[in-house]
Design a protein around this motif. Structure first.
Motif, short mmCIF file in Angstrom:
data_model
loop_
_atom_site.label_atom_id
_atom_site.label_comp_id
_atom_site.label_asym_id
_atom_site.label_seq_id
_atom_site.Cartn_x
_atom_site.Cartn_y
_atom_site.Cartn_z
N UNK A 281 -17.09 8.00 3.14
CA UNK A 281 -16.73 8.17 1.73
C UNK A 281 -16.12 9.54 1.43
N UNK A 282 -15.75 10.28 2.47
CA UNK A 282 -15.27 11.65 2.27
C UNK A 282 -13.83 11.71 1.78
N UNK A 283 -13.04 10.71 2.13
CA UNK A 283 -11.63 10.71 1.71
C UNK A 283 -11.48 9.82 0.48
N UNK A 284 -10.85 10.37 -0.56
CA UNK A 284 -10.76 9.65 -1.82
C UNK A 284 -9.30 9.32 -2.15
N UNK A 285 -8.99 8.03 -2.06
CA UNK A 285 -7.64 7.53 -2.34
C UNK A 285 -7.55 6.88 -3.72
N UNK B 101 -7.29 1.15 -6.02
CA UNK B 101 -7.88 1.18 -7.36
C UNK B 101 -9.07 2.13 -7.38
N UNK B 102 -9.95 2.03 -6.39
CA UNK B 102 -11.22 2.76 -6.38
C UNK B 102 -11.32 3.74 -5.22
N UNK B 103 -12.06 4.81 -5.43
CA UNK B 103 -12.51 5.61 -4.30
C UNK B 103 -13.48 4.74 -3.51
N UNK B 104 -13.14 4.45 -2.27
CA UNK B 104 -13.92 3.45 -1.54
C UNK B 104 -14.30 3.93 -0.14
N UNK B 105 -14.76 3.00 0.66
CA UNK B 105 -15.20 3.29 2.02
C UNK B 105 -13.98 3.35 2.92
N UNK B 106 -13.68 4.53 3.44
CA UNK B 106 -12.48 4.71 4.25
C UNK B 106 -12.81 4.63 5.74
N UNK C 251 0.85 -1.19 0.00
CA UNK C 251 0.00 0.00 0.00
C UNK C 251 0.88 1.24 0.00
N UNK C 252 0.45 2.24 -0.78
CA UNK C 252 1.08 3.56 -0.78
C UNK C 252 0.15 4.46 -1.58
N UNK C 253 -0.18 5.61 -1.04
CA UNK C 253 -1.10 6.46 -1.78
C UNK C 253 -1.44 7.71 -1.00
N UNK C 254 -2.46 8.41 -1.48
CA UNK C 254 -2.81 9.70 -0.91
C UNK C 254 -4.30 9.96 -1.03
N UNK C 255 -4.90 10.48 0.03
CA UNK C 255 -6.27 10.93 -0.01
C UNK C 255 -6.30 12.38 -0.45
N UNK C 256 -6.90 12.65 -1.60
CA UNK C 256 -6.95 14.01 -2.12
C UNK C 256 -8.02 14.12 -3.19
N UNK C 257 -8.56 15.32 -3.36
CA UNK C 257 -9.46 15.60 -4.46
C UNK C 257 -8.73 16.31 -5.60
N UNK C 258 -7.45 16.58 -5.41
CA UNK C 258 -6.62 17.20 -6.45
C UNK C 258 -5.76 16.11 -7.07
#
Length: 445
Positions: free
Chosen positions: A411-415, A401-406, A361-368
């Motif tokens: 569902x506010x944070x999109x990874x 892969x998907x914006x999912x249930x965090x 796992x490696x990633x970031x929650x962002x809308x940008x």
């Protein structure tokens, strides 16, 4: 009635991939004008490029799990219930086809214990067959199935007996692992017993943990009452003094059960890892590292591989954990934007375990999404540096892969690399999906 998207809704044309992705990858990999390309070690043959998901976060309607109950009692720490999630229980093939078209060759996902063993000792052949179909779809589309046996959730009955605080828990988890492997093992490419086995330790050191303790206790009490039990224990909110020794033993027994086959694949454990940086004299970085990892680094050293799961750094001075530097960029999840943390944790894991490394796992929650692309490139630069220094890194699986249930944040944070419409479930790849997919395609061995 909810409408189902067709495969065309979420598919990517070859033209789109070529135009939108490969150019980005070439630019990212090319040396600066006038400079010779540095000497580089080749990626390991079969290096895995892919994404990671978790059953509860994408499948939907996981009604027999402890988290489903915790999301729906009052009071609850969860901001909203998971409900249908991404409906990937039904749309798994669509997701797998999409990942393959993006250019990936590996797919990490969870098998849900609460579905497979909804009541103690009663296993569902239909649910095991479901996961057989998921793995067969992976193979059909060129993705290596990387399986997590427990991604935080457990069956409701297991939580109601005390979860991993109960002395029988190691044997019960091993029984599940043995039964699941008997059906699914021949199709697996790799597996881990637990996702972020040290997660309760990570939560324990967070400064806000004490503030939410009363709400957590009230939520678990409500879950116990609803279950007709005098106790209820979830992995995420475990009492370490009661649960950790049992969970370690559960990992050991499950590891042996999985290795017994059928199937011949590496088995490891994934660990939540932060780049723990000491600041100033007398800093408590080593003390914090011991608090975060506990016995799990030693367990990883005895497994076939360690799954490194990293998102940011933690700065520690003589007083303890420091807040992010003044003016630092923060992600939607509230932690510092610091993709360089991945290189540091890979090096730490390799030094401490001597085992092959998969970034699971490696990633970031962002809308940008431009910041997601920047994060990916800087993180991959660190992976590349580790490989050039001879560290045995065998794959990079991006969350998610998907914006999912965090989890508690809903569902506010999109990874995700792929957006999911909350009403129609239509999948829409973001520019970051094309970008990482193109880098994967350009660096396949």
């Amino acid at each position: 009635m909810m409408t189902r998207p067709t495969h065309e809704d979420s598919s990517l044309s070859r033209r789109t991939l070529m135009a939108g992705g490969v150019g980005l990858a070439a630019a990212a990999l090319a040396p600066a004008p006038g400079l010779a390309a540095p000497a580089r070690k080749p990626l390991r043959k079969g290096f895995w490029w892919g994404t990671a998901t978790a059953a509860h976060q994408i499948e939907g309607n996981n009604t027999n799990s402890d988290f489903w109950l915790a999301e729906n009692v009052k009071p609850t720490l969860f901001q909203e219930p998971s409900l249908d999630a991404c409906d990937s229980y039904h749309r798994y093939e669509e997701d797998i086809i999409l990942a393959a078209k993006l250019g990936f060759n590996a797919h990490r996902f969870g098998i849900e214990w609460a579905r497979i063993e909804p009541e103690p000792g009663k296993f569902s052949e239909a649910e095991l067959d479901h996961y057989v179909r998921v793995m067969e779809a992976c193979h059909a589309h060129g993705l290596a199935p990387v399986v997590t046996y427990s991604h935080w959730t457990v069956p409701r009955w297991f939580a109601a007996m005390g979860g991993f605080e109960h002395t029988d828990s190691p044997a019960l988890f091993a029984r599940f692992a043995e039964r699941a492997t008997a059906k699914l093992g021949p199709l697996m490419a790799a597996a881990s017993t637990f996702n972020e086995a040290n997660i309760a330790r990570v939560i324990q050191i967070r400064q806000e943990a004490k503030a939410i303790e009363p709400l957590v206790r009230a939520m678990l009490a409500a879950c116990a009452k609803e279950s007709g039990s005098d106790r209820f224990a979830s992995v995420l909110f475990a009492d370490l003094a009661k649960s950790e020794a049992n969970q370690v033993r559960a990992h050991e027994l499950a590891f042996d059960a999985i290795k017994a086959g059928p199937g011949d694949f590496p088995v490891g454990v994934t660990i939540s890892m932060q780049d723990i940086q000491g600041v100033g004299e007398g800093n408590k970085a080593e003390e914090i590292a011991q608090a975060v990892y506990g016995p799990w680094i030693a367990q990883a050293a005895k497994a076939d591989f360690v799954g490194v799961q990293t998102y940011t750094r933690v700065r520690v001075d003589a007083k303890g954990i420091m807040p992010p530097p003044k003016g630092a960029e923060l992600t939607a999840a509230g932690y510092e934007f610091y993709p360089e943390a991945l290189e540091a944790t890979i090096r730490y894991a390799a030094k401490m375990t001597g085992k092959p490394i998969y970034v699971t796992e490696n990633g970031i929650g962002t809308d940008d999404d431009s910041r997601r692309i920047a994060y990916i490139d800087r993180a991959l630069a660190g992976v590349r540096a580790c490989i050039d220094d001879g560290i045995d890194v065998r794959g990079y699986l991006h969350w998610s892969l998907l914006d999912n249930y965090e989890w508690v944040f809903g569902y506010k944070q999109r990874f995700g690399l792929v957006a999911v419409d909350r009403t129609t479930f239509k999948r829409t790849p973001k520019p970051s999906a094309l970008h990482l997919g193109a880098r994967a395609k350009a660096n396949r061995v």
